[in-house]
Each structure stands twice: as structure tokens, then as C-alpha cells.
Design a protein around this motif. Structure first.
Motif, PDB file in Angstrom:
ATOM      1  N   GLU A 162       0.820  -1.205   0.000  1.00  9.00           N
ATOM      2  CA  GLU A 162       0.000   0.000   0.000  1.00  9.00           C
ATOM      3  C   GLU A 162       0.856   1.258   0.000  1.00  9.00           C
ATOM      4  O   GLU A 162       0.547   2.243  -0.687  1.00  9.00           O
ATOM      5  CB  GLU A 162      -0.918  -0.007   1.231  1.00  9.00           C
ATOM      6  N   MET A 163       1.952   1.247   0.755  1.00  7.17           N
ATOM      7  CA  MET A 163       2.815   2.426   0.791  1.00  7.17           C
ATOM      8  C   MET A 163       3.546   2.624  -0.532  1.00  7.17           C
ATOM      9  O   MET A 163       3.846   3.753  -0.920  1.00  7.17           O
ATOM     10  CB  MET A 163       3.798   2.327   1.962  1.00  7.17           C
ATOM     11  N   ALA A 164       3.827   1.533  -1.230  1.00  4.50           N
ATOM     12  CA  ALA A 164       4.421   1.660  -2.564  1.00  4.50           C
ATOM     13  C   ALA A 164       3.439   2.339  -3.515  1.00  4.50           C
ATOM     14  O   ALA A 164       3.827   3.156  -4.353  1.00  4.50           O
ATOM     15  CB  ALA A 164       4.831   0.292  -3.090  1.00  4.50           C
ATOM     16  N   ARG A 165       2.152   2.002  -3.372  1.00  8.20           N
ATOM     17  CA  ARG A 165       1.124   2.662  -4.190  1.00  8.20           C
ATOM     18  C   ARG A 165       1.029   4.138  -3.828  1.00  8.20           C
ATOM     19  O   ARG A 165       0.923   5.010  -4.707  1.00  8.20           O
ATOM     20  CB  ARG A 165      -0.227   1.976  -3.980  1.00  8.20           C
ATOM     21  N   GLN A 166       1.087   4.451  -2.537  1.00  8.02           N
ATOM     22  CA  GLN A 166       1.031   5.847  -2.104  1.00  8.02           C
ATOM     23  C   GLN A 166       2.249   6.620  -2.589  1.00  8.02           C
ATOM     24  O   GLN A 166       2.153   7.828  -2.847  1.00  8.02           O
ATOM     25  CB  GLN A 166       0.922   5.912  -0.583  1.00  8.02           C
ATOM     26  N   PHE A 167       3.374   5.952  -2.698  1.00  7.57           N
ATOM     27  CA  PHE A 167       4.577   6.617  -3.197  1.00  7.57           C
ATOM     28  C   PHE A 167       4.348   7.151  -4.612  1.00  7.57           C
ATOM     29  O   PHE A 167       4.812   8.235  -4.965  1.00  7.57           O
ATOM     30  CB  PHE A 167       5.756   5.640  -3.180  1.00  7.57           C
ATOM     31  N   VAL A 168       3.613   6.392  -5.422  1.00  8.84           N
ATOM     32  CA  VAL A 168       3.323   6.822  -6.790  1.00  8.84           C
ATOM     33  C   VAL A 168       2.237   7.890  -6.799  1.00  8.84           C
ATOM     34  O   VAL A 168       2.381   8.944  -7.435  1.00  8.84           O
ATOM     35  CB  VAL A 168       2.900   5.626  -7.661  1.00  8.84           C
ATOM     36  N   THR A 169       1.137   7.641  -6.092  1.00  7.85           N
ATOM     37  CA  THR A 169      -0.022   8.530  -6.176  1.00  7.85           C
ATOM     38  C   THR A 169       0.156   9.817  -5.380  1.00  7.85           C
ATOM     39  O   THR A 169      -0.368  10.869  -5.776  1.00  7.85           O
ATOM     40  CB  THR A 169      -1.280   7.799  -5.686  1.00  7.85           C
ATOM     41  N   LEU A 170       0.865   9.776  -4.257  1.00  8.39           N
ATOM     42  CA  LEU A 170       0.984  10.951  -3.403  1.00  8.39           C
ATOM     43  C   LEU A 170       2.339  11.643  -3.512  1.00  8.39           C
ATOM     44  O   LEU A 170       2.412  12.868  -3.428  1.00  8.39           O
ATOM     45  CB  LEU A 170       0.717  10.571  -1.942  1.00  8.39           C
ATOM     46  N   THR A 171       3.403  10.858  -3.669  1.00  2.00           N
ATOM     47  CA  THR A 171       4.747  11.452  -3.697  1.00  2.00           C
ATOM     48  C   THR A 171       5.158  11.820  -5.120  1.00  2.00           C
ATOM     49  O   THR A 171       5.509  12.966  -5.401  1.00  2.00           O
ATOM     50  CB  THR A 171       5.777  10.483  -3.100  1.00  2.00           C
ATOM     51  N   LEU A 172       5.129  10.864  -6.025  1.00  2.00           N
ATOM     52  CA  LEU A 172       5.641  11.103  -7.371  1.00  2.00           C
ATOM     53  C   LEU A 172       4.698  11.933  -8.232  1.00  2.00           C
ATOM     54  O   LEU A 172       5.157  12.654  -9.128  1.00  2.00           O
ATOM     55  CB  LEU A 172       5.903   9.767  -8.076  1.00  2.00           C
ATOM     56  N   ARG A 173       3.403  11.843  -7.978  1.00  2.00           N
ATOM     57  CA  ARG A 173       2.435  12.491  -8.863  1.00  2.00           C
ATOM     58  C   ARG A 173       2.717  13.980  -9.020  1.00  2.00           C
ATOM     59  O   ARG A 173       2.685  14.515 -10.131  1.00  2.00           O
ATOM     60  CB  ARG A 173       1.011  12.281  -8.340  1.00  2.00           C
ATOM     61  N   ARG A 174       3.029  14.648  -7.930  1.00  2.00           N
ATOM     62  CA  ARG A 174       3.287  16.087  -7.994  1.00  2.00           C
ATOM     63  C   ARG A 174       4.490  16.389  -8.886  1.00  2.00           C
ATOM     64  O   ARG A 174       4.469  17.316  -9.695  1.00  2.00           O
ATOM     65  CB  ARG A 174       3.513  16.617  -6.575  1.00  2.00           C
ATOM     66  N   HIS A 175       5.548  15.605  -8.730  1.00  2.88           N
ATOM     67  CA  HIS A 175       6.766  15.838  -9.507  1.00  2.88           C
ATOM     68  C   HIS A 175       6.569  15.466 -10.980  1.00  2.88           C
ATOM     69  O   HIS A 175       7.106  16.131 -11.872  1.00  2.88           O
ATOM     70  CB  HIS A 175       7.916  15.047  -8.900  1.00  2.88           C
ATOM     71  N   LEU A 176       5.804  14.416 -11.246  1.00  3.16           N
ATOM     72  CA  LEU A 176       5.547  14.032 -12.629  1.00  3.16           C
ATOM     73  C   LEU A 176       4.737  15.108 -13.344  1.00  3.16           C
ATOM     74  O   LEU A 176       5.023  15.462 -14.498  1.00  3.16           O
ATOM     75  CB  LEU A 176       4.805  12.695 -12.673  1.00  3.16           C
ATOM     76  N   LEU A 177       3.720  15.654 -12.652  1.00  2.00           N
ATOM     77  CA  LEU A 177       2.931  16.725 -13.249  1.00  2.00           C
ATOM     78  C   LEU A 177       3.768  17.980 -13.455  1.00  2.00           C
ATOM     79  O   LEU A 177       3.559  18.729 -14.423  1.00  2.00           O
ATOM     80  CB  LEU A 177       1.722  17.043 -12.365  1.00  2.00           C
ATOM     81  N   MET A 178       4.708  18.240 -12.552  1.00  4.70           N
ATOM     82  CA  MET A 178       5.599  19.388 -12.706  1.00  4.70           C
ATOM     83  C   MET A 178       6.352  19.296 -14.024  1.00  4.70           C
ATOM     84  O   MET A 178       6.440  20.278 -14.783  1.00  4.70           O
ATOM     85  CB  MET A 178       6.579  19.453 -11.539  1.00  4.70           C
ATOM     86  N   TRP A 179       6.904  18.107 -14.317  1.00  2.00           N
ATOM     87  CA  TRP A 179       7.636  17.915 -15.568  1.00  2.00           C
ATOM     88  C   TRP A 179       6.707  18.058 -16.772  1.00  2.00           C
ATOM     89  O   TRP A 179       7.036  18.762 -17.739  1.00  2.00           O
ATOM     90  CB  TRP A 179       8.283  16.535 -15.582  1.00  2.00           C
ATOM     91  N   GLU A 180       5.563  17.408 -16.737  1.00  2.00           N
ATOM     92  CA  GLU A 180       4.662  17.398 -17.892  1.00  2.00           C
ATOM     93  C   GLU A 180       4.132  18.797 -18.209  1.00  2.00           C
ATOM     94  O   GLU A 180       4.101  19.210 -19.368  1.00  2.00           O
ATOM     95  CB  GLU A 180       3.505  16.441 -17.613  1.00  2.00           C
ATOM     96  N   GLN A 181       3.742  19.541 -17.170  1.00  2.00           N
ATOM     97  CA  GLN A 181       3.204  20.878 -17.410  1.00  2.00           C
ATOM     98  C   GLN A 181       4.297  21.861 -17.818  1.00  2.00           C
ATOM     99  O   GLN A 181       4.055  22.768 -18.627  1.00  2.00           O
ATOM    100  CB  GLN A 181       2.462  21.366 -16.168  1.00  2.00           C
TER     101      GLN A 181
END
Length: 393
Positions: free
Chosen positions: A298-317
Motif C-alpha cells: 500500500e505504501m508503494a502505491r502511495q509513493f506513486v499517487t501521493l509522492t511522485l504524482r506532484r513531480h511528474l505533473l511538474m515535468w509534464e506541465q
């Protein structure tokens, strides 16, 4: 006035017995130095958090897509596709560039890269700029960047010439603030705890205390005793030795031991504090004290959805805003493929494809394409276990 100001910083009460609570007193006495990106990374938890986010973000496929009537397709013929997927400059691969930029965002709050544009107006390269040598200016309401090279030459770049990635912006809304800057004291405490442990182990298992003599020692006797004691009982090599006291001397410990001060527990709490700063689940950086199979997944899933998501959107935008023209943004967009996280997990990857094919939102050929396999010469509506009549699987 000076007397009044001095009183504001005067210590009112210490609540300490004779000798003091050395666990916290030692921290106050230690000079761990300033907290900056270099010193902060000497704390393993900080390094691990930056490593987890930067390496994962950089290793995920970042793909430039072209919109079409049926959805989207890879824009492999666009110059920006190669910049994002292969090599943005002559010195770095795409992974190395993105990893370095992401680490700068986490440690310094900002990352900069010079945008190289060809004659046709398309981006053909991204050259990293050291954040320590970039000064951001507000010129007539628009941003400009002064970059100082190693030889002292200052080059001014306009906003459209710089890819600027930032952590959550500070009060000015322009410059990002890194987690280690926003919570400097948390990192400084972890550094002090580390230095406290290093100092203790450098002195072996010897307790901090005093040697009590029945009489008054002469200066040369005091120095000889200090030198003898340090050479025989200080340092890790002398740990566990039994001291021999002469002439009625007594040893009196005046500080707490590492066990009494729960130094290890404090160090473990610092790991949790730093993981909280970067929003990284503790299990991701190797803190498995409270981890088990169920909550680790579950924490691995949260790492993607809560931690990485912000940084991935930063790059894409940022790519859409700075690396594509107004007309290009209507046709092209960049997106990460988070399915790349399953690349090393064959079982979950196979289950993902099976469910997608069974539900109808993924075809066999699309799944094979994700695995870099050639398309099958059968209809996509049939699964491999149920081939069409007359066709061998």
C-alpha cells in the motif's frame, strides 16, 4: 537597552542535575555546520529520499504524444521526442539529465536548463545550469535569468529560454523552497545526532566523567594523567578496557549513556521526520520497522499517487508550457508511463495485462507493444487461450 535585549535570550531554567542532561547538552555543544545540499545529503535518510524520488522519476518513460481522432500516438518524428527520451545534450542521457534536475528541485528548490532552439523553432536540446550560479530577476514584470559561467562571464536569458522547475514556491511565488530549507532544524537535529554518535564511538565506550583525586594535582601531573588516560582508554580500539586507578583516584560518571539517552530511538525518529518532509513512505527508504507485506504494498502505491504524482505533473506541465509552441500544445503533450514501475515485476505486469485484455480496454497487440514485442497476426478480440477457429495460438 542592551541589558533588556540580553534578558530576552537568557536561559530561565535548565531542570538539570549536576553534570546536566548530556544527551541534549552535547547536541547544543556540537557544531554540525550549516545545512546545505551537500551537508544534508550526508544524512542517509535525506540521500535516500532524494534518490528514491529522483531516480524513479527519471527512470519512468517520458513520452511525447500526438493527439489524433482515435486518441493518441507517439510523436516519434517530433524533435522533442528524442530530447525527452534519448539525449537532451551532448554530455548527458535523458535519465541523467532528468535525475540531476529532479535532485536540484528537491535539494535546492529550483532547477534550471537552457533551452536550445533550432532554426525551425523546435527545441533540439536542454543544457543544465547550476542553480548556484543562476540569479532570477524581475524585469518589467517578466522573469529573466542571469547565469554566471565558471570564468565569470554573465549571460542574461529570457524566460522563454530557460526551463525552470521549482518546488513549492515561497512568498514571492517565483523561487521554489526545498524541504531541507523549509524545515532546516529537522535536518540539523539529525546531523547533531549523527555527530553525537560519532563522537561517542570515537571515544570508545568510555563514559564522559571526571577523575577525582584525594589532593590537588600539579599542572604537569594533571597533563600527564590526561595524556595517559586518553592514550589507554579513548578510541574504538581501546573499547572495553578496564581502567586501573592509582593513588586513591576515583572515576565518577556525570553523563548519561547512549542507552539511557535512547540515542538509537532518536535516530530512528529522525528517519521518520525526514521521510515526512519529502512525503516518502519510510519503507521506500529502507525503514522496515513498521513494515509488512500488506502495508508495504500500500505504501508503494502511495509513493506513486501521493509522492511522485506532484513531480511528474511538474515535468509534464513545464514541458507543455516551455518546450511547445501555442500551436504545438494543441496537438502534442508529454506524459509519463507509470506502468514502467512494473518493469521489474513480471507477475504483477502479467496480471495487469490480463485484466486489461479481459476488461476490453487493452488489446493483445497493445500489451505486446508495451513489452516491445511484435504484433500478432490474429484479431485482438481473442485472448491467447481462446484463439479464433482455425488459428493456432
Amino acid at each position: 537597552m542592551m541589558k533588556r535585549i540580553k534578558g530576552l535570550f537568557e536561559r530561565r531554567s535548565t531542570n538539570q542535575a549536576v553534570g546536566g542532561d548530556s544527551y541534549w547538552t552535547d547536541f547544543a555543544a556540537l557544531r554540525s555546520g550549516p545545512v546545505n545540499p551537500s551537508t544534508a545529503q550526508s544524512i542517509s535518510a535525506v540521500y535516500a529520499c532524494v534518490q528514491a524520488i529522483a531516480e524513479t522519476t527519471a527512470s519512468l518513460p517520458l513520452i511525447l504524444y500526438r493527439r489524433n481522432g482515435d486518441g493518441r500516438e507517439r510523436a516519434t518524428d517530433h524533435p522533442l521526442y528524442r530530447v525527452l527520451r534519448e539525449a537532451p545534450n551532448e554530455q548527458q542521457t535523458a535519465l541523467e539529465f532528468r535525475e540531476w534536475m529532479q535532485a536540484c528541485v528537491l535539494l535546492r528548490g529550483n532547477a534550471f536548463a537552457k533551452i536550445e532552439v533550432a532554426w525551425d523553432g523546435q527545441v533540439r536540446g536542454l543544457v543544465p545550469l547550476s542553480p548556484d550560479r543562476v540569479q532570477v530577476l524581475d524585469v518589467a514584470g517578466k522573469l529573466a535569468y542571469d547565469y554566471t559561467t565558471k570564468d565569470g562571464t554573465v549571460t542574461r536569458l529570457l524566460a522563454g529560454e530557460v526551463l525552470h522547475l521549482r518546488h513549492r514556491a515561497g512568498d514571492d511565488g517565483v523561487m521554489g523552497v526545498s524541504p531541507i530549507t523549509a524545515a532546516r532544524e529537522v535536518v540539523q537535529l539529525a546531523m547533531a545526532e549523527r555527530d553525537h554518535g560519532n563522537a561517542a564511538f570515537n571515544n570508545g565506550t568510555r563514559l564522559s566523567g571526571v577523575l577525582k583525586a584525594p589532593g590537588v594535582l600539579k599542572p604537569d601531573q594533571r597533563q600527564a594523567l590526561k595524556t595517559s588516560w586518553s592514550s589507554q582508554y579513548a578510541g574504538a580500539a581501546n573499547a572495553g578496557k578496564v581502567p586501573v586507578l592509582e593513588a586513591g583516584m576515583e572515576y565518577q560518571a556525570i553523563s548519561m549513556t547512549l542507552e539511557d539517552a535512547e540515542w538509537i530511538a532518536a535516530r530512528q525518529f529522525s528517519v521518520e521526520e525526514i521521510a515526512r518532509l519529502f512525503r516518502v513512505p519510510p519503507t521506500v527508504i529502507g525503514d522496515l520497522r513498521h513494515g509488512n507485506y500488506s502495508n508495504s504494498v500500500e505504501m508503494a502505491r502511495q509513493f506513486v499517487t501521493l509522492t511522485l504524482r506532484r513531480h511528474l505533473l511538474m515535468w509534464e506541465q513545464s514541458i507543455s508550457h516551455k518546450l511547445l509552441t501555442d500551436a504545438g500544445r494543441r496537438i502534442y503533450f508529454a506524459e509519463h508511463s507509470v506502468e514502467g514501475l512494473l518493469r521489474g515485476d513480471a507477475v504483477n505486469r502479467a496480471d495487469f495485462y490480463d485484466k486489461g485484455i479481459s476488461a476490453g480496454w487493452l488489446t493483445i497487440d497493445e500489451a505486446r507493444k508495451l513489452e516491445n514485442l511484435p504484433a500478432r497476426q490474429v484479431s485482438d478480440k481473442f485472448k491467447p487461450s481462446s484463439p479464433p477457429p482455425g488459428v493456432k495460438p
